[in-house]
Design a protein around this motif. Structure first.
Motif, PDB file in Angstrom:
ATOM      1  N   ILE A  51      11.108  26.229  41.240  1.00  0.00           N
ATOM      2  CA  ILE A  51      11.005  26.798  39.887  1.00  0.00           C
ATOM      3  C   ILE A  51      11.351  25.683  38.900  1.00  0.00           C
ATOM      4  CG2 ILE A  51      12.032  28.421  38.233  1.00  0.00           C
ATOM      5  CD1 ILE A  51      10.353  29.858  40.264  1.00  0.00           C
ATOM      6  N   GLY A  52      10.564  25.591  37.836  1.00  0.00           N
ATOM      7  CA  GLY A  52      10.811  24.587  36.822  1.00  0.00           C
ATOM      8  C   GLY A  52       9.997  23.332  37.063  1.00  0.00           C
ATOM      9  N   GLY A  53      10.446  22.229  36.497  1.00  0.00           N
ATOM     10  CA  GLY A  53       9.702  20.981  36.533  1.00  0.00           C
ATOM     11  C   GLY A  53       9.285  20.612  35.126  1.00  0.00           C
ATOM     12  N   SER A  54       8.557  19.527  34.997  1.00  0.00           N
ATOM     13  CA  SER A  54       8.158  19.039  33.685  1.00  0.00           C
ATOM     14  C   SER A  54       7.456  20.125  32.882  1.00  0.00           C
ATOM     15  CB  SER A  54       7.238  17.828  33.848  1.00  0.00           C
ATOM     16  OG  SER A  54       6.897  17.295  32.595  1.00  0.00           O
ATOM     17  N   SER A  81      18.885  21.216  42.953  1.00  0.00           N
ATOM     18  CA  SER A  81      18.593  21.191  41.525  1.00  0.00           C
ATOM     19  C   SER A  81      18.589  19.753  41.007  1.00  0.00           C
ATOM     20  CB  SER A  81      19.643  22.006  40.756  1.00  0.00           C
ATOM     21  OG  SER A  81      19.379  21.979  39.371  1.00  0.00           O
ATOM     22  N   LYS A  82      17.636  19.474  40.126  1.00  0.00           N
ATOM     23  CA  LYS A  82      17.535  18.124  39.571  1.00  0.00           C
ATOM     24  C   LYS A  82      16.965  18.191  38.161  1.00  0.00           C
ATOM     25  CE  LYS A  82      16.413  14.845  42.388  1.00  0.00           C
ATOM     26  NZ  LYS A  82      15.663  13.932  43.281  1.00  0.00           N
ATOM     27  N   MET A  83      17.575  17.455  37.241  1.00  0.00           N
ATOM     28  CA  MET A  83      17.036  17.327  35.893  1.00  0.00           C
ATOM     29  C   MET A  83      16.064  16.155  35.897  1.00  0.00           C
ATOM     30  SD  MET A  83      17.112  18.739  32.866  1.00  0.00           S
ATOM     31  CE  MET A  83      18.698  19.569  32.633  1.00  0.00           C
ATOM     32  N   LEU A  84      14.808  16.426  35.565  1.00  0.00           N
ATOM     33  CA  LEU A  84      13.779  15.393  35.582  1.00  0.00           C
ATOM     34  C   LEU A  84      13.736  14.626  34.257  1.00  0.00           C
ATOM     35  CD1 LEU A  84      10.819  17.367  37.232  1.00  0.00           C
ATOM     36  CD2 LEU A  84      12.663  16.103  38.360  1.00  0.00           C
TER      37      LEU A  84
END
Length: 631
Positions: A51-54, A81-84
């Protein structure tokens, strides 16, 4: 004999769009029934396990700010979880999490089951019932013949409508993940004058993780400190033990096998009728269209904590089974892989979103709303955002209240829906940060400040949540003003402190705000020379730092928004006769008649409508207004 059940909203489909739509209606006190082909497929993730991404992370934050569920659910069920894009500016920072797919679906189903005013029904909807002139919804009929009388219907069929899955020469008339497809609704929709398109998407193989050699891959860890998606989640609750992902690459041997068998791909053999997504191509497409590339990234991602299945991100395919076996085994670490589920392409029917209003209600039938991949978009996040908005507007219609439309200048949700409705999308639409003109204002970190007020206005955000946002906004403004007013001289302690932290000495008296504009200076670093600062939450200080560091750019975008809003607020009369507008080009006239844009801003974004056409229309509207005033 017909048997009737009474409700107010019928939601067709229980994917990510359907869940948000149904929850929004039910939470607003509207009696709601959500229909699904199989209750075990509620909030299922048939493709990627994240879920999520750029840009998609922005959507999840906005869904949460408005009172949706996706952010809360992934916070409970993520495994990494990772902040891109953290090396870039805050406008493109995007949170991305790996989900435990089974747990995500399980937890969302629990939320639905425990929601007041919401009933889950496993059944195939076969008809949309309308009044005799087919202009207003009055109910739905399911395959058993039972009729549910209602005031609004929300179609969220995802990729299930008239679907078929393709793996080489093998074609299966089924929905994603082997689930039953919806077959009867297509004819019913066409009977109501709803035009449908044929789109295609795909998914890679899933492999037994025990058959992979991770020593040949690069390990990919999550962030050491996890940031939650939901503004309501306590950050302490998401600091969990994370599961790693892995990175490997295709090579020339992989590409050679694909090229040798390209005629067996349904995409290139002409078997697939639908249009696929440009920004998520199959490995066959990558090899053909980017022939100069000698390798492509492949991410190996876990599907959950209670399974050995691994998702092969980057190698979506519709190649035959035997070709898949050979091509996957050329990838480092996958030499002895055992495929659990083959990669496949899926074709499905969806609406031409140009037939929708900005509220996501169809132009043809009052009370009929549409959301998700049925609207020609791709992705769980895009679907959930549309589902939430369709649910809100269906509820507003029933309650006799004004609809909610998020403008392009207010959120990624506004960009998404406006693009779907006004642009001629010939392929599944994917959200990207580059689509948002005002992305520095529409950051994922300030979604609550931008949209909580709307969530409170419609009734999905509590008074307590709204009051907190008001406090936060006030605290940010107050601290910015303080930093601008506190001026430092070139005293020895200040100069020594700056030098010790790699910053140049002061030549003149400087405010703390001016110091904060330096790239190497952070709000936290200023603490050593700012003894009188108040105690503030990190969520406040982050906004203070971003607003000061990017003040010039932010002010410039605010001015652009002001110009944009002039056009958006210049309404076009609903009864305007475009045939009577002189000097309007034929193509522009046809588009304006077909779309019936509500504002000059919306009209200017229609494909085929030029700035010259807008100028002609504005001149006519001035005269139109004068004539209307004379009547």
């Amino acid at each position: 004999m017909e048997y009737h059940m009474e409700t107010e909203v019928c939601v067709i489909g229980a994917g990510h769009a359907g869940c948000e739509a149904a929850l929004a209606c039910a939470r607003l006190g509207i009696k709601t029934v959500i229909f699904t082909m199989n209750v075990d497929s509620i909030a299922m993730m048939p493709c990627n396990p994240h879920i999520g991404g750029s840009s998609k992370g922005h959507l999840v934050r906005e869904i949460d700010a408005l009172g949706g569920e996706m952010g809360k659910n992934i916070d409970k069920t993520f495994i990494q979880s990772k902040m891109l894009n953290v090396s870039k500016g805050p406008a493109v920072h995007s949170l991305r999490t790996q989900a435990d797919k089974a747990e995500y679906s399980k937890q969302m189903r629990l939320v639905l089951e425990n929601q007041d005013n919401l009933e889950i029904r496993q059944a195939e909807v076969t008809e949309i019932l309308t009044d005799p002139d087919k202009r207003t919804v009055r109910g739905v009929k399911i395959h058993t013949g039972m009729i549910y009388d209602c005031k609004t219907v929300i179609i969220c069929t995802g990729t299930y409508l008239n679907a078929r899955c393709l793996c080489g020469e093998a074609i299966t008339e089924t929905g994603p993940g082997g689930m039953q497809r919806s077959t009867y609704l297509k004819e019913a929709l066409e009977g109501l004058g709803i035009s449908l398109r044929r789109f295609k998407t795909g998914t890679p193989a899933r492999m037994d993780g025990r058959s992979l050699d991770y020593s040949k891959m690069q390990i990919q860890h999550g962030d050491p400190v996890v940031e939650p998606f939901s503004f309501s989640t306590d950050p302490k609750d998401v600091q969990i033990e994370q599961v790693p992902c892995y990175l490997t690459y295709t090579n020339e041997k992989t590409h050679e096998i694909i090229r040798e068998n390209i005629d067996r791909s349904p995409i290139y053999a002409g078997i697939i009728e639908g249009t696929g997504p440009r920004y998520c191509p199959s490995i066959e497409d990558k090899v053909v269209k980017f022939a100069e590339k000698t390798r492509h990234q492949v991410f190996i991602e876990p599907e959950g904590r209670s399974t050995f299945e691994m998702y092969v991100d980057g190698m979506s395919s519709s190649m035959p089974d035997d070709v898949q076996q050979r091509m996957y085994r050329t990838v480092p670490g996958l030499e002895h892989c055992r495929i659990v589920r083959n990669a496949y392409a899926i074709e499905y029917d969806c609406i031409n979103a140009n037939d929708l209003k900005l509220t996501l209600e169809t132009r043809a039938v009052r009370g009929l709303f549409c959301a998700g991949q049925f609207n020609g978009s791709s992705g769980y996040e895009e679907a959930a955002a549309q589902g939430l908005m369709a649910g809100i507007n269906a509820a507003m219609q029933i309650l006799g209240r004004e609809p909610l439309v998020i403008e392009r200048s207010e959120g990624y949700i506004g960009v998404l829906i406006d693009d779907l409705v006004t642009k001629d999308n010939r392929e599944p639409y994917r959200m990207m940060t580059s689509r948002a003109e005002y992305r520095l204002l529409l950051r994922q970190d300030n979604a609550d400040l931008r949209l909580r007020g709307y969530g409170y206005r419609v009734g999905l955000i509590s008074k307590e949540q709204y009051d907190y946002v008001c406090y936060k906004e006030e605290a940010i403004e107050k601290e910015i003003d303080r930093l601008k007013s506190v001026v430092l001289g070139g005293s020895a302690p200040v100069q020594e402190y700056l030098a010790a932290h790699g910053s140049t000495p002061l030549k003149t008296a400087t405010s703390l705000a001016e110091l904060l504009c330096r790239p190497e200076v952070s709000y936290d670093l200023l603490a050593g020379i700012d003894p009188d600062r108040p105690e503030l939450e990190p969520a406040v200080t982050r906004q203070v730092e971003i607003n000061i560091k990017y003040e010039g750019y932010i002010d410039r975008q605010k001015k652009q928004v002001a110009q944009f809003e002039k056009l958006e607020h210049k309404r076009i009369p609903a009864d305007i006769d475009y045939e009577a507008v002189p000097s309007l080009r034929i193509e522009a006239r046809q588009k304006l008649i077909a779309f019936r844009p509500s504002s000059i801003g919306q009209a200017s974004r229609l494909s085929g409508v030029t700035p010259a056409d807008i100028a002609v229309l504005l001149v006519y509207m001035e005269k139109y207004g004068e004539r209307a005033a004379d009547k």
